[in-house]
Design an enzyme around this catalytic site. Structure first.
Site, mmCIF file in Angstrom:
data_model
loop_
_atom_site.group_PDB
_atom_site.id
_atom_site.type_symbol
_atom_site.label_atom_id
_atom_site.label_comp_id
_atom_site.label_asym_id
_atom_site.label_seq_id
_atom_site.Cartn_x
_atom_site.Cartn_y
_atom_site.Cartn_z
ATOM 1 N N PHE A 113 14.010 2.799 21.097
ATOM 2 C CA PHE A 113 13.032 2.258 20.159
ATOM 3 C C PHE A 113 12.098 3.405 19.754
ATOM 4 C CE2 PHE A 113 9.289 -0.286 18.995
ATOM 5 C CZ PHE A 113 9.884 -1.305 18.273
ATOM 6 N N ASP A 184 13.007 1.850 30.360
ATOM 7 C CA ASP A 184 12.286 0.867 29.571
ATOM 8 C C ASP A 184 13.082 -0.438 29.596
ATOM 9 O OD1 ASP A 184 11.120 -0.724 27.596
ATOM 10 O OD2 ASP A 184 10.456 1.034 26.454
ATOM 11 N N TYR A 209 5.875 -10.015 25.937
ATOM 12 C CA TYR A 209 5.819 -10.981 24.826
ATOM 13 C C TYR A 209 7.200 -11.263 24.243
ATOM 14 C CZ TYR A 209 5.669 -6.501 22.356
ATOM 15 O OH TYR A 209 5.950 -5.236 21.934
ATOM 16 N N LYS A 210 8.243 -10.549 24.702
ATOM 17 C CA LYS A 210 9.598 -10.810 24.202
ATOM 18 C C LYS A 210 10.227 -11.912 25.063
ATOM 19 C CE LYS A 210 9.922 -6.223 22.170
ATOM 20 N NZ LYS A 210 10.233 -4.819 22.380
ATOM 21 N N ARG A 356 19.875 -9.431 13.491
ATOM 22 C CA ARG A 356 19.787 -9.496 14.950
ATOM 23 C C ARG A 356 19.415 -10.900 15.407
ATOM 24 N NH1 ARG A 356 15.398 -5.996 18.340
ATOM 25 N NH2 ARG A 356 14.018 -7.384 17.203
HETATM 26 C C1 LIG Z 1 9.358 -3.878 21.687
HETATM 27 C C2 LIG Z 1 9.425 -2.483 22.203
HETATM 28 C C3 LIG Z 1 8.274 -1.677 22.251
HETATM 29 C C4 LIG Z 1 6.964 -2.175 21.699
HETATM 30 O O1 LIG Z 1 5.871 -1.428 22.143
HETATM 31 P P1 LIG Z 1 4.401 -2.054 21.987
HETATM 32 O O2 LIG Z 1 3.492 -0.973 22.425
HETATM 33 O O3 LIG Z 1 4.337 -3.278 22.859
HETATM 34 O O4 LIG Z 1 4.207 -2.419 20.555
HETATM 35 C C5 LIG Z 1 8.400 -0.420 22.815
HETATM 36 N N1 LIG Z 1 9.578 0.034 23.292
HETATM 37 C C6 LIG Z 1 10.702 -0.712 23.241
HETATM 38 C C7 LIG Z 1 11.983 -0.175 23.792
HETATM 39 C C8 LIG Z 1 10.660 -1.991 22.682
HETATM 40 O O5 LIG Z 1 11.762 -2.722 22.602
#
Ligand SMILES: *Cc1c(COP(=O)(O)O)cnc(C)c1O
Length: 397
Positions: A113, A184, A209-210, A356
């Protein structure tokens, strides 16, 4: 056995909507509004500043960390919540680099990400020109792991395709080369069984939050292996990670174990809604969730391929190699997703052409999957996506 009919009944799911986007933002548990209201009136309202002690607000980051820890195979006392995931990535990688001071390269992959890469890029720039972020194809990570690498930073489940890295094998290989491993778990926690202890991970981070359903802006979590916790020197050395915050010393001394990964004042209202989401998780067994998730994703793929010839599977076909989401490629994927959303089936779009869909057994069942595919097939057959209003890009896709 997890009773998924009961867990489904614990969420607010709007009439006429099939929600296949719990991988981006989980739905709200029915009990959350009352609990947050009660926190605001009885605790914040009546206790004010004394709530930090009386209502136990100050202990919540570690207590919630332990509850999340049960889902990811973390020992008690090794997980704490706070901040956002971007911040936790920075914090974990900074600490990991300090454990390997003679090396200057962080290895990651281009399926990660982007915020994870951006945060490390910013961190390395502040450390100096001799540091390097090396980004390779996901399939090349094994070859690129050498004794030149300080830190391996990977997201276990690819946010776009759901492809999984082998956490245990890669961590073992990393350790054999003296590399510190940061994982992660953004698309793993609550999606697939994870065992950080068995995998021998050094650091892990993720969001709540996911799949965990903590609510928009709910705090992230960070894990540090107990064998490392007392050696870690946090770069984000905030006062609440201090050994004795209320001594107000001018010098920073890291707190005991995982407490040192705290930074500033925790988000108590968001933690209240997260705690209700964790009550639902107390009723679920991750092994059952995985079995059901594979059933749902297999059913979805089989039906979409049978009815939507224009869509191409972008996720691994082998269920053991993908997380709890399925992606299809389609050149007009953005418009098709907008058409789908207009008919009550919520997924999302990831550039350049990925549609997705997340599958979350706590509140999605076979009937939902069958109905969602029927609507998708109808949209594709009748080219319903081919309308100007579906091609206007919104701010959040
Ligand atoms: C959703 C996601 C994030 C989001 O980061 P935030 O700081 O919570 O906005 C970061 N890394 C990955 C791999 C994600 O899937």
């Amino acid at each position: 056995m997890t009773d998924f009919a009961t867990t489904k009944d614990m969420f607010i799911l709007p009439e006429g909507m099939i929600y296949l986007d719990g991988n981006s933002l989980g739905p709200v548990p029915k009990a959350a509004a009352d609990h947050v209201h009660q926190m605001m009136t009885d605790e914040w309202g009546q206790m004010l500043i004394t709530g930090w002690n009386k209502a136990g607000w100050m202990g919540m980051p570690a207590a919630l960390g332990d509850r999340i820890g049960k889902l990811i195979g973390a020992e008690p006392g090794s997980v704490v919540v706070g901040d956002t995931l971007s911040i936790k990535v920075y914090q974990a990688v900074a600490s990991a680099l300090e454990l390997n001071p003679d090396r200057k390269v962080v290895l990651s992959d281009n399926g990660n990400f982007p915020t994870d890469l951006y945060m490390v890029d910013g961190l390395l720039r502040s450390l100096g020109d001799d540091y390097e972020l090396r980004v390779v194809d996901p399939e090349q990570v094994t070859d690129a792991l050498t004794d030149e690498i300080a830190v391996l930073m990977l997201t276990e489940v690819d946010y776009r395709t759901g492809r999984m890295h082998e956490m245990k094998t890669l961590t073992e290989l990393a350790h054999s080369l003296g590399v510190v491993a940061v994982w992660d778990l953004a698309h793993s926690a609550g999606a697939i069984p994870v065992d950080l202890t068995i995998c021998n991970a050094d650091f892990a981070v993720g969001c709540t939050y996911k799949y965990l359903n903590g609510g928009p802006g709910a705090p992230a979590f960070v894990y540090v292996a107990p064998r490392l916790a007392e050696r870690v020197r946090p770069a984000l050395s905030g006062w609440l990670g201090h050994e004795d915050p209320f001594a107000f010393d001018l010098d920073y001394r890291p707190g005991a174990g995982i407490e040192r990964m705290r930074v500033g004042t925790p988000p108590v209202i968001q933690m209240a809604s997260l705690s209700v989401a964790m009550d639902v998780w107390d009723m679920a067994d991750m092994a059952d969730v995985r079995v059901k998730s594979i059933e749902l994703t297999e059913l979805f793929i089989q039906r979409v391929e049978a009815t939507c010839p224009d869509l191409t599977l972008a996720s691994p076909r082998d269920p053991l190699q993908r997380g709890s989401q399925v992606s299809f490629r389609f050149a007009e994927g953005y418009a098709a997703m907008q058409a789908l959303i207009a008919r009550g089936v919520i997924g999302d779009f990831r550039a350049p052409d990925i549609m997705r869909f997340g599958f979350t057994p706590l509140y999605i069942d076979e009937t939902d999957v069958e109905q969602a595919v029927d609507i998708l097939a109808d949209i594709m057959r009748n080219r319903q996506w081919d309308r100007p209003e579906y091609k206007i890009r919104q701010r959040v896709t």
